[in-house]
Scaffold this motif. Structure first.
Motif, PDB file in Angstrom:
ATOM      1  N   LEU A  61       0.831  -1.206   0.000  1.00 57.28           N
ATOM      2  CA  LEU A  61       0.000   0.000   0.000  1.00 57.28           C
ATOM      3  C   LEU A  61       0.866   1.257   0.000  1.00 57.28           C
ATOM      4  CD1 LEU A  61      -2.842  -1.055   2.459  1.00 57.28           C
ATOM      5  CD2 LEU A  61      -3.089  -0.536   0.020  1.00 57.28           C
ATOM      6  N   SER A  62       1.987   1.210   0.703  1.00 55.64           N
ATOM      7  CA  SER A  62       2.914   2.344   0.695  1.00 55.64           C
ATOM      8  C   SER A  62       3.434   2.586  -0.718  1.00 55.64           C
ATOM      9  CB  SER A  62       4.072   2.080   1.655  1.00 55.64           C
ATOM     10  OG  SER A  62       4.994   3.151   1.635  1.00 55.64           O
ATOM     11  N   ASP A  63       3.737   1.489  -1.445  1.00 53.33           N
ATOM     12  CA  ASP A  63       4.201   1.621  -2.832  1.00 53.33           C
ATOM     13  C   ASP A  63       3.110   2.217  -3.716  1.00 53.33           C
ATOM     14  OD1 ASP A  63       6.613   0.527  -2.112  1.00 53.33           O
ATOM     15  OD2 ASP A  63       6.095  -1.510  -2.766  1.00 53.33           O
ATOM     16  N   GLN A  64       1.861   1.834  -3.468  1.00 54.35           N
ATOM     17  CA  GLN A  64       0.756   2.369  -4.284  1.00 54.35           C
ATOM     18  C   GLN A  64       0.579   3.870  -4.035  1.00 54.35           C
ATOM     19  OE1 GLN A  64      -0.153   0.101  -6.505  1.00 54.35           O
ATOM     20  NE2 GLN A  64       1.264  -1.112  -5.228  1.00 54.35           N
ATOM     21  N   ARG A  65       0.733   4.297  -2.796  1.00 53.30           N
ATOM     22  CA  ARG A  65       0.631   5.734  -2.503  1.00 53.30           C
ATOM     23  C   ARG A  65       1.750   6.512  -3.196  1.00 53.30           C
ATOM     24  NH1 ARG A  65      -0.510   3.591   2.839  1.00 53.30           N
ATOM     25  NH2 ARG A  65      -2.732   3.897   3.340  1.00 53.30           N
ATOM     26  N   ARG A  66       2.939   5.914  -3.201  1.00 58.15           N
ATOM     27  CA  ARG A  66       4.064   6.566  -3.855  1.00 58.15           C
ATOM     28  C   ARG A  66       3.812   6.694  -5.359  1.00 58.15           C
ATOM     29  NH1 ARG A  66       7.541   3.111  -2.606  1.00 58.15           N
ATOM     30  NH2 ARG A  66       7.905   3.911  -0.506  1.00 58.15           N
ATOM     31  N   ALA A  67       3.254   5.648  -5.957  1.00 60.20           N
ATOM     32  CA  ALA A  67       2.945   5.684  -7.386  1.00 60.20           C
ATOM     33  C   ALA A  67       1.843   6.697  -7.680  1.00 60.20           C
ATOM     34  CB  ALA A  67       2.526   4.293  -7.859  1.00 60.20           C
ATOM     35  N   TYR A  68       0.883   6.787  -6.782  1.00 58.99           N
ATOM     36  CA  TYR A  68      -0.218   7.739  -6.968  1.00 58.99           C
ATOM     37  C   TYR A  68       0.308   9.175  -6.937  1.00 58.99           C
ATOM     38  CZ  TYR A  68      -4.654  10.132  -6.113  1.00 58.99           C
ATOM     39  OH  TYR A  68      -5.740  10.985  -6.191  1.00 58.99           O
ATOM     40  N   ARG A  69       1.185   9.467  -5.949  1.00 63.93           N
ATOM     41  CA  ARG A  69       1.747  10.818  -5.860  1.00 63.93           C
ATOM     42  C   ARG A  69       2.626  11.154  -7.063  1.00 63.93           C
ATOM     43  NH1 ARG A  69       2.409   9.270  -0.354  1.00 63.93           N
ATOM     44  NH2 ARG A  69       4.599   8.757  -0.737  1.00 63.93           N
ATOM     45  N   ALA A  70       3.304  10.126  -7.603  1.00 62.90           N
ATOM     46  CA  ALA A  70       4.192  10.358  -8.750  1.00 62.90           C
ATOM     47  C   ALA A  70       3.417  10.460 -10.051  1.00 62.90           C
ATOM     48  CB  ALA A  70       5.220   9.234  -8.838  1.00 62.90           C
ATOM     49  N   GLY A  71       2.140  10.105 -10.034  1.00 67.23           N
ATOM     50  CA  GLY A  71       1.329  10.187 -11.240  1.00 67.23           C
ATOM     51  C   GLY A  71       1.505   9.014 -12.182  1.00 67.23           C
ATOM     52  N   THR A  72       2.058   7.882 -11.692  1.00 70.07           N
ATOM     53  CA  THR A  72       2.291   6.725 -12.541  1.00 70.07           C
ATOM     54  C   THR A  72       1.218   5.650 -12.377  1.00 70.07           C
ATOM     55  OG1 THR A  72       3.713   5.738 -10.840  1.00 70.07           O
ATOM     56  CG2 THR A  72       4.789   7.099 -12.509  1.00 70.07           C
ATOM     57  N   MET A  73       0.233   5.889 -11.560  1.00 67.66           N
ATOM     58  CA  MET A  73      -0.841   4.918 -11.358  1.00 67.66           C
ATOM     59  C   MET A  73      -1.986   5.218 -12.312  1.00 67.66           C
ATOM     60  SD  MET A  73      -3.041   4.019  -7.929  1.00 67.66           S
ATOM     61  CE  MET A  73      -1.687   3.133  -7.163  1.00 67.66           C
ATOM     62  N   THR A  74      -2.558   4.175 -12.886  1.00 69.74           N
ATOM     63  CA  THR A  74      -3.693   4.361 -13.792  1.00 69.74           C
ATOM     64  C   THR A  74      -4.925   4.775 -13.002  1.00 69.74           C
ATOM     65  OG1 THR A  74      -4.449   2.069 -13.619  1.00 69.74           O
ATOM     66  CG2 THR A  74      -2.772   2.566 -15.304  1.00 69.74           C
ATOM     67  N   GLY A  75      -5.807   5.477 -13.655  1.00 72.08           N
ATOM     68  CA  GLY A  75      -7.040   5.887 -13.002  1.00 72.08           C
ATOM     69  C   GLY A  75      -7.901   4.711 -12.591  1.00 72.08           C
ATOM     70  N   GLU A  76      -7.816   3.628 -13.342  1.00 66.88           N
ATOM     71  CA  GLU A  76      -8.589   2.436 -13.035  1.00 66.88           C
ATOM     72  C   GLU A  76      -8.151   1.829 -11.709  1.00 66.88           C
ATOM     73  OE1 GLU A  76      -8.708  -1.692 -15.286  1.00 66.88           O
ATOM     74  OE2 GLU A  76      -9.632  -0.115 -16.509  1.00 66.88           O
ATOM     75  N   ARG A  77      -6.840   1.729 -11.514  1.00 66.42           N
ATOM     76  CA  ARG A  77      -6.325   1.165 -10.269  1.00 66.42           C
ATOM     77  C   ARG A  77      -6.622   2.091  -9.088  1.00 66.42           C
ATOM     78  NH1 ARG A  77      -0.392  -1.535 -11.672  1.00 66.42           N
ATOM     79  NH2 ARG A  77      -1.216  -3.264 -12.952  1.00 66.42           N
ATOM     80  N   ALA A  78      -6.450   3.396  -9.316  1.00 64.86           N
ATOM     81  CA  ALA A  78      -6.731   4.358  -8.244  1.00 64.86           C
ATOM     82  C   ALA A  78      -8.176   4.268  -7.799  1.00 64.86           C
ATOM     83  CB  ALA A  78      -6.394   5.768  -8.708  1.00 64.86           C
ATOM     84  N   ALA A  79      -9.086   4.142  -8.767  1.00 63.04           N
ATOM     85  CA  ALA A  79     -10.513   4.058  -8.445  1.00 63.04           C
ATOM     86  C   ALA A  79     -10.812   2.788  -7.653  1.00 63.04           C
ATOM     87  CB  ALA A  79     -11.334   4.088  -9.728  1.00 63.04           C
ATOM     88  N   GLU A  80     -10.162   1.681  -8.016  1.00 58.96           N
ATOM     89  CA  GLU A  80     -10.395   0.419  -7.310  1.00 58.96           C
ATOM     90  C   GLU A  80      -9.951   0.514  -5.852  1.00 58.96           C
ATOM     91  OE1 GLU A  80      -9.330  -4.365  -7.661  1.00 58.96           O
ATOM     92  OE2 GLU A  80      -8.906  -3.004  -9.337  1.00 58.96           O
ATOM     93  N   LEU A  81      -8.789   1.125  -5.618  1.00 61.08           N
ATOM     94  CA  LEU A  81      -8.299   1.274  -4.249  1.00 61.08           C
ATOM     95  C   LEU A  81      -9.142   2.265  -3.459  1.00 61.08           C
ATOM     96  CD1 LEU A  81      -4.431   1.202  -4.806  1.00 61.08           C
ATOM     97  CD2 LEU A  81      -5.868  -0.569  -3.787  1.00 61.08           C
ATOM     98  N   GLU A  82      -9.612   3.298  -4.127  1.00 64.86           N
ATOM     99  CA  GLU A  82     -10.445   4.280  -3.439  1.00 64.86           C
ATOM    100  C   GLU A  82     -11.765   3.663  -2.987  1.00 64.86           C
ATOM    101  OE1 GLU A  82     -10.635   7.450  -6.231  1.00 64.86           O
ATOM    102  OE2 GLU A  82      -8.662   8.272  -5.667  1.00 64.86           O
ATOM    103  N   LYS A  83     -12.278   2.713  -3.772  1.00 60.57           N
ATOM    104  CA  LYS A  83     -13.502   2.023  -3.366  1.00 60.57           C
ATOM    105  C   LYS A  83     -13.276   1.216  -2.085  1.00 60.57           C
ATOM    106  CE  LYS A  83     -15.785   1.566  -7.859  1.00 60.57           C
ATOM    107  NZ  LYS A  83     -16.251   0.626  -8.911  1.00 60.57           N
TER     108      LYS A  83
END
Length: 318
Positions: A61-83
C-alpha cells in the motif's frame, strides 16, 4: 525461463515482466480487499504481512501511494483502491481525525485552549494541539500548513494564543470567565473558589486585577469588555485608622459572610434560603442564610459600602 523458450511462446521479456507486475498488483488488491472486509478500514501498518500468501500488504500500500503521488498509477487502479477506502495522504488523514476531536472539544468547552491532558473522541487532543502550535507543527509544506491553520481558526480564531502574546492557560480562563458571566453570574460574585469546567476562575480573576499592569493592552481590552477593572490600591490612611480603632462591628465577619454569599450565588444563580450552610475554600462552614437575616435586622448599623455590596448581589432591602 530462457530467451529461447520465450521466443517459442512468442513473448518478449518485457511482456513477461508486465504480466508479472499485473499479477502482483492483483494479489495486492485482493489482499487489501480481504483486510478491508475483516478490519473495516484500510489503515494498514507498514510492517503488516497478510497471513494468506505471506503478502506484505503494508509495504504494498505504501508503494501504491508513492505511485499515486508520482502520477504513474492508472485511473482504473486508483478508483479500485479508493472504493476500498485507501487514504492517499496518511498525514492529512491523521490531521483530519484530530481536527474532528478538536471540534468536539470546542463544542463542549467553547475554546481550543485545552490543557495538555485533555481528550476528545478517545484522542489526546490536548497534546495534539500543543504539538501543532509549535514552530513547524503544521507541517513543512507552507501551503498545507496554511490550510491547516485556517481549518483550526475556523473552529476557534484564538486556537494559538501564543500568536496573540499570551498563554493557553490565560486564554482558557478568559473564555471560562466569559461563559460564567453569560450564564448570569455577577462579576462581583466570581471570587476565589468559583470554578468552571474544573478551573478556579475566581482565583484567576483576582490575579488579573491585581497584576493589571503586567497585562498587554489587548488583554486589558478583552477583560474590560467583560467589565473587569484594575484592583483599587488600598489606602494607607484607611488601614491605619482601622488598626487604631480596632476591628469594627461587621468588619471581618461581614466580609466572610459576603464571600460565602457571592460563592453561593455564582454556583446556584439565586439567593440562599435561611437553612443554607456554605462551605468556604478554607474548609470552614458559614450559616449564610441566617447571616443574611441578621444583616437585615441590623441594617441601620451597616455603612453605605456594606449596603452597596449587598445590593450588588441582589439583596432588595439593602
Amino acid at each position: 525461463m530462457t530467451r529461447e523458450s520465450l521466443c517459442r511462446l512468442d513473448e518478449k521479456p518485457c511482456d513477461v515482466e508486465l504480466r508479472r507486475r499485473r499479477q502482483d498488483w492483483r494479489r495486492g488488491a485482493e489482499a487489501a480487499y480481504r483486510y478491508r472486509q475483516r478490519e473495516e478500514h484500510l489503515d494498514v501498518p507498514y510492517e503488516h504481512v497478510e497471513t494468506v500468501g505471506a503478502f506484505p500488504l503494508g509495504r504494498w500500500l505504501s508503494d501504491q501511494r508513492r505511485a499515486y503521488r508520482a502520477g504513474t498509477m492508472t485511473g482504473e487502479r486508483a478508483a479500485e483502491l479508493e472504493k476500498l477506502g485507501i487514504v492517499w495522504d496518511t498525514a492529512d488523514h491523521g490531521f483530519e481525525q484530530n481536527l474532528a476531536a478538536a471540534r468536539a472539544y470546542y463544542d463542549l468547552h467553547g475554546t481550543l485552549a485545552a490543557p495538555r491532558h485533555a481528550t476528545a473522541l478517545d484522542l489526546a487532543v490536548g497534546q495534539w494541539l500543543t504539538n501543532v502550535r509549535r514552530p513547524g507543527g503544521l507541517g513543512k509544506d507552507p501551503g498545507r500548513a496554511q490550510r491547516r491553520a485556517a481549518a483550526l481558526a475556523a473552529i476557534d480564531p484564538d486556537w494559538n494564543p501564543r500568536e496573540r502574546g499570551w498563554t493557553v492557560d490565560w486564554q482558557r480562563h478568559h473564555t471560562y470567565l466569559a461563559q460564567l458571566l453569560a450564564e448570569g453570574a455577577r462579576l462581583t460574585a466570581v471570587v476565589p473558589g468559583v470554578t468552571w469546567h474544573g478551573e478556579d476562575v475566581g482565583r484567576w480573576l483576582a490575579t488579573q486585577r491585581r497584576d493589571w499592569g503586567r497585562l498587554s493592552a489587548e488583554q486589558q481590552r478583552r477583560l474590560g469588555e467583560l467589565g473587569v477593572r484594575k484592583a483599587p490600591r488600598a489606602r494607607r490612611t484607611a488601614a491605619k485608622t482601622a488598626a487604631a480603632s480596632g476591628p469594627r462591628t461587621g468588619g471581618a465577619a461581614f466580609q466572610k459572610g459576603l464571600k460565602a454569599l457571592q460563592q453561593y450565588i455564582a454556583r446556584e444563580g439565586g439567593l440562599p434560603g435561611r437553612a443554607v450552610v456554605e462551605r468556604l475554600p478554607d474548609g470552614t462552614e458559614h450559616r449564610t442564610g441566617i447571616w443574611i437575616a441578621n444583616q437585615k435586622a441590623r441594617r441601620d448599623k451597616l455603612d453605605q459600602a456594606q449596603l452597596q455590596a449587598l445590593a450588588d448581589l441582589g439583596i432588595e432591602w439593602a
